[in-house]
Enzyme design. Structure first.
Site, short mmCIF file in Angstrom:
data_model
loop_
_atom_site.label_atom_id
_atom_site.label_comp_id
_atom_site.label_asym_id
_atom_site.label_seq_id
_atom_site.Cartn_x
_atom_site.Cartn_y
_atom_site.Cartn_z
N LEU A 1 3.20 -2.88 19.61
CA LEU A 1 4.24 -2.47 20.54
C LEU A 1 3.81 -2.81 21.98
CD1 LEU A 1 6.96 -1.00 21.08
CD2 LEU A 1 5.67 1.12 21.25
N GLU B 1 -0.60 6.08 22.30
CA GLU B 1 0.51 6.85 21.73
C GLU B 1 1.16 7.73 22.79
OE1 GLU B 1 1.33 7.11 18.35
OE2 GLU B 1 -0.24 5.80 17.57
N PRO C 1 0.60 -6.77 27.45
CA PRO C 1 -0.24 -6.75 28.65
C PRO C 1 0.46 -6.10 29.85
CG PRO C 1 -0.40 -8.89 27.56
CD PRO C 1 0.62 -8.09 26.79
N ARG D 1 1.77 10.52 16.34
CA ARG D 1 1.40 11.55 17.31
C ARG D 1 1.22 12.90 16.63
NH1 ARG D 1 6.04 9.74 21.66
NH2 ARG D 1 4.87 7.97 22.54
N PHE E 1 0.05 -2.40 14.23
CA PHE E 1 1.34 -2.08 14.84
C PHE E 1 1.36 -2.63 16.25
CE2 PHE E 1 3.59 1.05 17.57
CZ PHE E 1 4.80 1.23 16.90
N ILE F 1 -4.19 -3.62 20.29
CA ILE F 1 -3.67 -3.31 18.97
C ILE F 1 -4.79 -2.95 18.00
CG2 ILE F 1 -2.21 -4.17 17.08
CD1 ILE F 1 -0.85 -3.80 19.94
N LEU G 1 5.91 6.39 16.23
CA LEU G 1 4.98 7.09 17.10
C LEU G 1 5.05 8.60 16.88
CD1 LEU G 1 5.40 4.99 20.37
CD2 LEU G 1 3.50 4.95 18.77
#
Ligand SMILES: Cc1cc2nc3c(=O)[nH]c(=O)nc-3n(C[C@H](O)[C@H](O)[C@H](O)COP(=O)(O)OP(=O)(O)OC[C@H]3O[C@@H](n4cnc5c(N)ncnc54)[C@H](O)[C@@H]3O)c2cc1C
Lengths: 392, 245
Positions: free
Chosen positions: A138, A371, A141, A251, A136, A170, A247
């Site tokens: 998202l 997360e 940097p 989570r 995943f 990732i 998420l």
């Protein structure tokens, strides 16, 4: 590592709140962890290697996307079952739980929730069995807590799009067969794309020298003019609520997972303190040790109840992202504190690989950051109760 | 091929064993019950044979409603249906009698049990079952293969092993080695929900034995270390203090 003698604490008879099926799900995952994870995990963590051989077994027991319906290869279990599985996997190691979290909540969940029928049929069964692994993308940097600023983008070229940019930190990237990547279109709207390994211009360099989640592989996703067919774009969502929904699911799993890590630390500390003799007594006989143990079991019990209630709410589609934030933040912090106290109870032995404590302790440093960091979740609660955003 | 596998539930192996104040019964308060490990081996072998030869695997338990979670677990592992004989399993004779009553009505080809249950360790059910049903029975088998209407079984004997053949139908008690127990999976757990679990009332049966009293083994005494060069003292202590020689 010494033999896995884990016995789960249940101070408030939380088991009575679970169905027989929930208990069977949990005990099954626990049996898998005792048989397959505990005997090898310390070695893999020490060598900073992901134990790839576990993928098949994780797929077989159904640890990947258990909430996905059976017609797409999942098991159609409820969210309490999912939480309990995460608890048991993380009792083994946060890295193994992370792999399952990513596969289930961050890859299968968006494909199931936002994907086309063709995408669901193509990807979900193979992801559920572990034949294909996903990741995943998202975080970038320069965009972690603020994903909205992402620069990864794609341009419309008729039947395909051209993807450019880079993702960082990732999980599963180095070996993933597919990546669910969040990127902006020319209008600046966030969309989810399924990028497959082998697409030209797509590479996944591994991130080395981690002191945390050493038994989980982390890497980058680099897109250099990658041609992605339009049928690989998730049709069902646009905007940041796409990744945020994923998420939420992950989570939720973390809130349960870390209870497992905390239980393992407590269980080991309790056993050790009854066996270790100093000044002619087991160290469990000293008030200072008892204070640590008593506070640990109190915090674990509170976290268990929080999870259970959150699970009920999520099963009823009533759990809010803010409630999930609170549970993630509270429970990860609880686990990290317990790992630290448990390490002290083990004295010098606590820093060795003979006991799981130091590994949990180091792992949880990632879990408290990914997360949504500890502080970001605090701001979410702050925003929720005051109605005033303190993010910017 | 029709398999019947007898499943009993036993306290989890980490349980601290205590008895009721009158010492007449095991104190089950707060105890976790698991499928008897030898029964799990029997179940796994039955499932392996079913997968190779076709057929159905039925699991049976003589017990109260609190055994149903473990029967569901057996269904989750892969059994096709379950039968619970609704009665307290008072002794081996009673249990074997009840299972035999069910078996008589269903003509199973292979009936498997564990070689013993790890709680009371009686080890009598497999042979009693054979007797009630008039079938060959092998009380302890480490291996079981089926070829047509004949089964080959292995049994550990002093200093070696014995290879037995039995015509179907027969009864056997599973020992470690017959199969590696399986962990169920989430799909199995979901399908187990809808598999049949029949509850039947027990047949009339006389009570032949009952437990009069339970006692825990005496606590281990303190350990005395004796210098390896001092064999005389060791012999002396074994003779006068421990009174074992
Ligand atoms: C092992 C590991 C695996 C990961 N796996 C994945 C993955 O699979 N996919 C993925 O997309 N990402 C993954 N991540 C990335 C993770 O989600 C990010 O690291 C996290 O969101 C934080 O971003 P950052 O590291 O850029 O920190 P930053 O956002 O730079 O934060 C640094 C610090 O500043 C604080 N801060 C930031 N903004 C504010 C604010 N407004 N107010 C107050 N404090 C603030 C933060 O709380 C934190 O303490 C992973 C990370 C790790 C360590």
């Amino acid at each position: 590592m010494a033999a896995d003698l884990f016995q789960s604490p249940d101070y408030f008879n939380v088991d009575d709140l679970l169905t027989d099926e929930h208990k069977l799900v949990r005990d099954t995952t626990r049996a898998f962890v005792k048989k397959e994870v505990s005997p090898i995990i310390e070695d893999f963590a020490q060598r900073a290697e992901f134990p790839k051989q576990l993928i098949k077994g994780l797929g077989e027991i159904g640890a990947f996307g258990p909430f996905v319906p059976q017609e797409y290869g999942g098991s159609g279990l409820d969210y309490i079952s999912y939480g309990l599985m995460m608890q048991e996997l993380e009792r083994g190691d946060s890295g193994i739980r992370s792999t399952a979290s990513v596969q289930g909540s961050l890859v299968m969940f968006p494909i199931f929730t936002f994907g086309s029928e063709a995408q669901k049929k193509k990807y979900l069964p193979k992801l559920a069995s572990g034949e294909w692994m996903g990741c995943f993308g998202l975080t970038e940097p320069d965009h972690g807590s603020n994903p909205n600023g992402m620069i990864t983008n794609f341009k419309d070229k008729g039947d395909h799009v051209i993807l450019n940019g880079a993702k960082m930190w990732i999980s599963n990237a180095p070996f993933a067969d597919i990546a669910v990547v969040w990127a902006k279109n020319e209008q600046g709207e966030v969309h989810g794309l399924i990028v497959e390994r082998g697409m030209k211009g797509f590479t996944t360099p591994e991130t080395h020298n981690k002191w945390s989640l050493r038994a989980s592989a982390t890497g980058e996703l680099v897109f250099d003019n990658v041609k992605v067919p339009k049928e690989n774009i998730l049709p069902g969502v646009k905007g940041l609520k796409g990744p945020l929904n994923c998420l939420n699911s992950a989570r939720f799993g973390i809130a349960w997972g870390v209870v497992g890590a905390a239980m393992d630390c407590y269980d080991s500390a309790l056993r050790y303190s009854k066996q270790r003799i100093q000044f002619g007594k087991p160290i469990a006989a000293f008030q200072l040790t008892q204070k640590k143990l008593a506070e640990m079991i109190t915090e674990i019990t509170k976290a268990q109840l929080l999870c259970w209630r959150l699970g009920v709410l999520r099963n009823e589609h009533r759990a809010t992202p803010q409630q999930i934030s609170m549970a993630k933040r509270n429970n990860v912090n609880m686990a990290i504190q317990i790992a630290r106290e448990a390490r002290q109870i083990h004295g010098a032995m606590g820093i060795t690989g003979e006991y799981p404590i130091m590994r949990h302790s180091m792992n949880l440093e990632s879990v408290i950051t990914y997360e949504g960091t500890h502080d970001i979740h605090l701001l979410i609660t702050g925003y929720d109760v005051t109605g005033i955003s303190a993010f910017e | 091929m029709k398999f019947l596998v007898c499943i009993s539930q036993v306290p989890d192996t980490t349980t601290k064993i205590t008895f009721t104040p009158d010492k007449k019964a095991f104190n089950a308060q707060g105890v976790q019950f698991i499928i008897n490990p030898y029964d799990e081996i029997a179940l796994t072998r039955a499932l392996e044979l079913k997968e190779a030869l076709g057929g159905t695997v039925t699991v049976i338990n003589v017990g109260q409603t609190n055994t149903e979670p473990n029967l569901r677990k057996a269904l989750a592992i892969g059994a096709d249906d379950a039968i619970r004989v609704n009665a307290e399993p008072t002794d081996a004779y009673f249990v074997a009698f009840q299972i035999a009553e069910v078996a008589k009505k269903n003509s199973y080809d292979i009936i498997l049990t564990g070689k013993e249950s790890i709680d009371y360790n009686g080890g009598q059910v497999p042979t009693m079952l054979g007797e009630f049903l008039g079938l060959p029975s092998v009380s302890v088998a480490t291996k079981l293969d089926v070829n047509g209407s004949v089964a080959t079984l292995e049994r550990e004997i002093d200093g070696g092993k014995e290879i037995l053949e039995a015509k179907l139908p027969f009864v056997a008690g599973a020992q470690k080695g017959m199969a590696e127990p399986r962990i169920p999976n989430m799909r199995g757990i979901m399908t187990a929900r809808t598999k049949p679990l029949a509850v039947v009332e027990p047949a009339a049966c006389e009570m032949l034995s009952s437990s009069a009293q339970f006692d825990l083994p005496a606590a281990k005494g303190e350990c005395k270390m004796i210098d390896p060069n001092n064999v005389g003292e060791l012999v002396n202590l074994l003779h006068t203090e421990a009174k074992v020689i």
